[in-house]
Design a protein around this motif. Structure first.
Motif, PDB file in Angstrom:
ATOM      1  N   GLY A  32     114.876 -85.797 -65.730  1.00 11.17           N
ATOM      2  CA  GLY A  32     115.256 -86.894 -66.618  1.00 11.17           C
ATOM      3  C   GLY A  32     114.970 -88.281 -66.098  1.00 11.17           C
ATOM      4  O   GLY A  32     115.429 -89.268 -66.696  1.00 11.17           O
ATOM      5  N   LEU A  33     114.199 -88.405 -65.000  1.00  9.63           N
ATOM      6  CA  LEU A  33     113.908 -89.718 -64.435  1.00  9.63           C
ATOM      7  C   LEU A  33     112.421 -90.027 -64.521  1.00  9.63           C
ATOM      8  O   LEU A  33     111.584 -89.209 -64.161  1.00  9.63           O
ATOM      9  CB  LEU A  33     114.334 -89.779 -62.961  1.00  9.63           C
ATOM     10  N   LYS A  34     112.114 -91.239 -64.989  1.00 15.22           N
ATOM     11  CA  LYS A  34     110.727 -91.678 -65.035  1.00 15.22           C
ATOM     12  C   LYS A  34     110.312 -92.183 -63.654  1.00 15.22           C
ATOM     13  O   LYS A  34     111.119 -92.245 -62.725  1.00 15.22           O
ATOM     14  CB  LYS A  34     110.555 -92.761 -66.096  1.00 15.22           C
ATOM     15  N   SER A  35     109.037 -92.593 -63.518  1.00 11.61           N
ATOM     16  CA  SER A  35     108.409 -92.784 -62.211  1.00 11.61           C
ATOM     17  C   SER A  35     109.176 -93.695 -61.262  1.00 11.61           C
ATOM     18  O   SER A  35     109.471 -93.306 -60.126  1.00 11.61           O
ATOM     19  CB  SER A  35     106.989 -93.291 -62.398  1.00 11.61           C
ATOM     20  N   ARG A  36     109.487 -94.931 -61.673  1.00  9.90           N
ATOM     21  CA  ARG A  36     110.130 -95.853 -60.746  1.00  9.90           C
ATOM     22  C   ARG A  36     111.529 -95.370 -60.363  1.00  9.90           C
ATOM     23  O   ARG A  36     111.900 -95.397 -59.187  1.00  9.90           O
ATOM     24  CB  ARG A  36     110.197 -97.250 -61.359  1.00  9.90           C
ATOM     25  N   ALA A  37     112.305 -94.935 -61.343  1.00  7.56           N
ATOM     26  CA  ALA A  37     113.646 -94.433 -61.048  1.00  7.56           C
ATOM     27  C   ALA A  37     113.570 -93.188 -60.182  1.00  7.56           C
ATOM     28  O   ALA A  37     114.387 -92.984 -59.280  1.00  7.56           O
ATOM     29  CB  ALA A  37     114.394 -94.133 -62.348  1.00  7.56           C
ATOM     30  N   GLY A  38     112.576 -92.337 -60.439  1.00  5.84           N
ATOM     31  CA  GLY A  38     112.396 -91.140 -59.635  1.00  5.84           C
ATOM     32  C   GLY A  38     112.106 -91.468 -58.188  1.00  5.84           C
ATOM     33  O   GLY A  38     112.619 -90.825 -57.266  1.00  5.84           O
ATOM     34  N   TYR A  39     111.282 -92.481 -57.975  1.00  5.31           N
ATOM     35  CA  TYR A  39     110.968 -92.892 -56.604  1.00  5.31           C
ATOM     36  C   TYR A  39     112.215 -93.371 -55.871  1.00  5.31           C
ATOM     37  O   TYR A  39     112.524 -92.912 -54.765  1.00  5.31           O
ATOM     38  CB  TYR A  39     109.902 -93.996 -56.608  1.00  5.31           C
ATOM     39  N   PHE A  40     112.929 -94.315 -56.468  1.00  3.87           N
ATOM     40  CA  PHE A  40     114.091 -94.873 -55.787  1.00  3.87           C
ATOM     41  C   PHE A  40     115.165 -93.810 -55.549  1.00  3.87           C
ATOM     42  O   PHE A  40     115.761 -93.749 -54.465  1.00  3.87           O
ATOM     43  CB  PHE A  40     114.679 -96.036 -56.593  1.00  3.87           C
ATOM     44  N   ALA A  41     115.414 -92.973 -56.549  1.00  8.28           N
ATOM     45  CA  ALA A  41     116.453 -91.963 -56.403  1.00  8.28           C
ATOM     46  C   ALA A  41     116.057 -90.893 -55.391  1.00  8.28           C
ATOM     47  O   ALA A  41     116.890 -90.439 -54.600  1.00  8.28           O
ATOM     48  CB  ALA A  41     116.747 -91.324 -57.762  1.00  8.28           C
ATOM     49  N   SER A  42     114.785 -90.490 -55.394  1.00  8.11           N
ATOM     50  CA  SER A  42     114.382 -89.402 -54.497  1.00  8.11           C
ATOM     51  C   SER A  42     114.389 -89.828 -53.041  1.00  8.11           C
ATOM     52  O   SER A  42     114.831 -89.082 -52.165  1.00  8.11           O
ATOM     53  CB  SER A  42     112.999 -88.878 -54.892  1.00  8.11           C
ATOM     54  N   ARG A  43     113.908 -91.023 -52.773  1.00  8.44           N
ATOM     55  CA  ARG A  43     113.845 -91.466 -51.374  1.00  8.44           C
ATOM     56  C   ARG A  43     115.216 -91.851 -50.836  1.00  8.44           C
ATOM     57  O   ARG A  43     115.487 -91.719 -49.632  1.00  8.44           O
ATOM     58  CB  ARG A  43     112.872 -92.648 -51.245  1.00  8.44           C
ATOM     59  N   SER A  44     116.093 -92.318 -51.703  1.00  5.97           N
ATOM     60  CA  SER A  44     117.425 -92.738 -51.241  1.00  5.97           C
ATOM     61  C   SER A  44     118.468 -91.641 -51.346  1.00  5.97           C
ATOM     62  O   SER A  44     119.588 -91.820 -50.868  1.00  5.97           O
ATOM     63  CB  SER A  44     117.900 -93.950 -52.056  1.00  5.97           C
ATOM     64  N   ALA A  45     118.113 -90.489 -51.937  1.00 10.51           N
ATOM     65  CA  ALA A  45     119.097 -89.439 -52.202  1.00 10.51           C
ATOM     66  C   ALA A  45     119.779 -88.937 -50.939  1.00 10.51           C
ATOM     67  O   ALA A  45     120.930 -88.485 -50.990  1.00 10.51           O
ATOM     68  CB  ALA A  45     118.430 -88.276 -52.930  1.00 10.51           C
ATOM     69  N   ALA A  46     119.107 -89.005 -49.805  1.00 11.68           N
ATOM     70  CA  ALA A  46     119.734 -88.564 -48.559  1.00 11.68           C
ATOM     71  C   ALA A  46     120.971 -89.394 -48.229  1.00 11.68           C
ATOM     72  O   ALA A  46     121.863 -88.941 -47.505  1.00 11.68           O
ATOM     73  CB  ALA A  46     118.729 -88.653 -47.415  1.00 11.68           C
ATOM     74  N   MET A  47     121.051 -90.615 -48.763  1.00  7.41           N
ATOM     75  CA  MET A  47     122.212 -91.477 -48.529  1.00  7.41           C
ATOM     76  C   MET A  47     123.314 -91.236 -49.550  1.00  7.41           C
ATOM     77  O   MET A  47     124.356 -91.899 -49.500  1.00  7.41           O
ATOM     78  CB  MET A  47     121.788 -92.955 -48.560  1.00  7.41           C
ATOM     79  N   GLY A  48     123.104 -90.319 -50.492  1.00  2.00           N
ATOM     80  CA  GLY A  48     124.107 -90.044 -51.513  1.00  2.00           C
ATOM     81  C   GLY A  48     123.872 -90.880 -52.761  1.00  2.00           C
ATOM     82  O   GLY A  48     122.751 -91.253 -53.075  1.00  2.00           O
TER      83      GLY A  48
END
Length: 281
Positions: A32-48
């Motif tokens: 459900g995430l488009k490109s920019r949101a996917g990038y930020f969420a995927s790379r930062s997901a390790a921080m919760g």
């Protein structure tokens, strides 16, 4: 230090491709995430469930308005755990497409990269993005282990690079302008990919001119070239706690082994920059 830098640079495509491959875009979109949101969420997901402010601080050079359009709203759509799984799956799929799993000396390359990454894990202080990734479990598949190891080494180096930039009074936008002025990457690509408005970019150019870091043609001045070299050298030095565990011989061996892995990623087109768009979705 030269061998350590070569080891990092030659293996870096194994990590860096995750920001460009369609496997990642597709998996994030399925959640459900488009490109920019996917990038930020995927790379930062390790921080919760990260805030925009955390990402602005740790990613360093993106326009804050762009980050705030993606976060924290992304966490209303997906969980960090789902994003971490999607990212790992995308990395493994893309690297297998490049044939990385079939290359000779995979186990030895994984072993050396993992040793360096584990050594880095003994030096968490002041490296928040790295520390978050260091807390993730190690995968079992060799290709995923290689990607995870290089991800740790990349974020370890990246946190050190930000420390070096801050020490020299170079903010995120200024760092991008200096990078573009070096001629290594077109300034337009850097500005668009980080979504900086033209007027803010121009203001940063003016600030750097006044510091004597840019010449009249907006390329690096002698002072600007010297500062960039100093920052890169300092970044290399700050990365040594990881690669020092391998010793000079081990770094040279990893640099030798890494070459075909990085080349396989490049030859397979996994670093295709055509995906960088003006879109801010």
């Amino acid at each position: 230090m030269k061998a350590a830098r070569q080891a990092w640079r030659r293996l870096e495509p194994v990590h860096g491709m995750i920001y460009f491959v369609p496997e990642a875009t597709r998996r994030y979109a399925e959640l459900g995430l488009k490109s920019r949101a996917g990038y930020f969420a995927s790379r930062s997901a390790a921080m919760g469930r990260t805030s925009a402010e955390q990402v602005i601080a740790t990613f360093y050079n993106f326009c804050p308005d762009l980050v705030r359009r993606a976060l924290p709203a992304a966490w209303d759509v997906v969980t960090p755990e789902d994003m971490l799984t999607a990212r790992s799956d995308a990395a493994a799929e893309a690297l297998r497409r490049a044939g990385v799993h079939e290359l000779p000396h995979l186990d030895e390359t994984v072993g050396l990269a993992r040793r360096a990454a584990l050594a880095a894990c003994e030096h968490l202080e002041g490296r928040p993005l790295f520390a978050a990734h260091a807390a993730l479990p190690w995968p079992e598949e060799p290709v995923r282990q290689l990607w995870h190891a290089q991800t740790l080494l990349r974020e370890f180096r990246g946190d050190g690079h930000i420390a070096a930039l801050l020490t020299e009074g170079v903010g995120g936008l200024e760092a991008l302008v200096l990078h573009g002025a070096s001629g290594e990457v077109p300034s337009a690509v850097l500005r668009i990919s980080r979504a900086w408005p033209e007027e803010e970019w121009a203001a940063a150019v003016d600030r750097l001119r006044r510091r004597g870091l840019l010449g009249e043609d907006d390329t690096l001045s002698a002072e600007g070239t010297a500062l960039r070299r100093h920052i890169e050298d300092r970044t290399d030095a700050l990365a040594l706690p990881a690669y020092g565990a391998l010793g000079e011989e081990g770094c040279e061996r990893l640099a030798e082994l890494a070459r075909p892995f990085g080349r396989a990623v490049v030859d397979a087109g996994l670093l295709d920059l055509s995906g960088l768009r003006k879109s801010e979705d």
